[in-house]
Write an enzyme that holds these catalytic residues in place. Structure first.
Site, PDB file in Angstrom:
ATOM      1  N   CYS A   2     -14.232 -20.431 -41.269  1.00 20.94           N
ATOM      2  CA  CYS A   2     -13.757 -21.092 -40.142  1.00 20.94           C
ATOM      3  C   CYS A   2     -14.378 -22.556 -39.958  1.00 20.94           C
ATOM      4  O   CYS A   2     -15.345 -22.752 -40.033  1.00 20.94           O
ATOM      5  CB  CYS A   2     -14.687 -20.290 -38.643  1.00 20.94           C
ATOM      6  SG  CYS A   2     -13.659 -20.936 -37.235  1.00 20.94           S
ATOM      7  N   LYS A  21     -15.589 -14.633 -48.061  1.00 23.09           N
ATOM      8  CA  LYS A  21     -14.517 -15.649 -48.042  1.00 23.09           C
ATOM      9  C   LYS A  21     -15.075 -16.947 -47.644  1.00 23.09           C
ATOM     10  O   LYS A  21     -15.853 -17.064 -46.627  1.00 23.09           O
ATOM     11  CB  LYS A  21     -13.521 -15.258 -47.142  1.00 23.09           C
ATOM     12  CG  LYS A  21     -12.363 -16.182 -47.137  1.00 23.09           C
ATOM     13  CD  LYS A  21     -11.292 -15.943 -46.031  1.00 23.09           C
ATOM     14  CE  LYS A  21     -10.110 -17.148 -46.117  1.00 23.09           C
ATOM     15  NZ  LYS A  21      -9.104 -16.807 -44.954  1.00 23.09           N
ATOM     16  N   GLY A  60      -4.427 -19.899 -49.459  1.00 30.88           N
ATOM     17  CA  GLY A  60      -4.016 -21.314 -48.839  1.00 30.88           C
ATOM     18  C   GLY A  60      -2.474 -21.459 -49.332  1.00 30.88           C
ATOM     19  O   GLY A  60      -2.169 -21.757 -50.639  1.00 30.88           O
TER      20      GLY A  60
END
Length: 361
Positions: free
Chosen positions: A92, A134, A197
């Protein structure tokens, strides 16, 4: 994918994958929940951990900053059979998270990051619950952390790692640097490395795997308004024929099903408020008209949703212009960090107040 990948959306994705590809091979991860809020049984957080009766494996994503709280949350997941998989999210980039040292800022503190991963792995020992991790490339181009983070996660017993190939400074802007996924794959050799991505089409996933050698892909913004993407991915990975993109009428039916599932999960009033953002993503690239879009952005009931969707031209084919990014993009910006955060990467001090946020914030 806070506010998106709740049980309603995951159910819809699974249904469409089964319908269009004849399988449910994807792993659908719940929206991020805060470890502290889970341990404290915050009602909203507990509701976010809802899984469908047919959902298997049940994958729960944790936001965490503290080894002790991480262990307590993971033990709670184990002892109360809350999930079959724990995914730890250190990706984040939003300022309210990084300014407290959480999210994509935290892997810079190598030792603390390792202690957090180790705590989750230790809490799941003796079970069949894997822990995956992640993270991003790093804070910015001057502070890359992904290679260390991957090696540390591997050493501490993570079952796999996933890299969003952007820095925190990039947020969701610019282009993902797939070369960094390849570098992580070279550095982490004993567990799978997943890439994330700029995957908006199944062909993007195939291209990423070919270019980087990664073992699989993680989908984020690419599925916004495109829950059938997973069926297309299944076909691409198995060599099956690509499912035909949906017409506007079929998209309308998918929106209606999504609204129904949200109403079941939240109640009709909140469910309709939630479907509004999805409708904008669903209709991206389609000719729908400004008046109808405005009406759908204010929809208040399933009956009203039905009436508005009925006014769409069902025969309109899926438009080429409907591809590309949806959802957050924004622009790159310097990362807000706690004072002195970059001074000592070996500091194991738990970020003060970073775990106080409610899940989904």
């Amino acid at each position: 994918m806070a506010g998106v990948t709740n049980v309603a959306f995951r159910t819809l994705c699974r249904e469409l994958e089964e319908e269009r590809a004849g399988t449910t091979s994807g792993l659908y991860v719940c929206e991020m929940v805060t470890a502290r809020a889970l341990v404290e049984r915050h009602p909203a957080t507990m509701h976010m951990t809802t899984f469908g009766p047919q959902e298997s494996p049940r994958s729960l994503q944790l936001y965490t900053v503290d080894p002790a709280t991480t262990y307590a949350a993971a033990r709670m997941i184990v002892t109360e059979d809350l999930a079959d998989h724990i995914d730890m999210n250190f990706g984040c980039p939003v300022p309210k998270v990084t300014r407290r040292g959480g999210g994509s800022a935290l892997p810079y503190k190598r030792r603390l990051f390792g202690q957090i991963v180790a705590a989750a792995v230790r809490a799941t020992e003796g079970t069949q619950i894997p822990v995956t991790v992640k993270f991003r490339i790093g804070i910015d181009d001057a502070h890359h952390t992904h290679l260390d983070a991957g090696r540390i996660a591997e050493q501490e017993g993570a079952a796999a790692v996933a890299l969003h190939a952007r820095t925190a400074a990039q947020r969701y802007s610019g282009t993902a640097d797939w070369e960094q996924i390849a570098r992580l794959k070279e550095a982490v050799t004993s567990i799978p490395v997943l890439g994330n991505g700029d995957i908006f089409e199944a062909t993007d996933a195939v291209a990423m795997m070919a270019a980087t050698g990664c073992d699989g892909v993680v989908i984020g913004r690419g599925c916004l308004g495109r829950p059938w993407l997973f069926a297309e991915l299944s076909a691409a990975f198995t060599g099956s024929p690509t499912p035909t993109p949906p017409t506007l009428g079929e998209v309308a039916d998918i929106i209606r099903r999504h609204g129904e599932l949200l109403a079941d999960h939240f109640g009709e009033d909140k469910g309709m408020r939630d479907i509004r953002k999805h409708i904008a993503w669903y209709l991206h690239g389609f000719p729908a008209g400004a008046d109808l879009r405005r009406a759908l952005a204010l929809v208040k009931s399933l009956d009203e949703l039905d009436r508005l969707l009925d006014s769409l031209d069902r025969d309109v084919p899926f438009p080429p212009a409907a591809g590309g990014p949806r959802g957050r993009q924004g622009s790159a910006a310097s990362v807000t960090l706690p004072e002195g955060w970059l001074d000592d990467p070996d500091d194991c001090t738990v970020p003060a107040g970073a775990d106080v946020m409610h899940s989904g914030g």
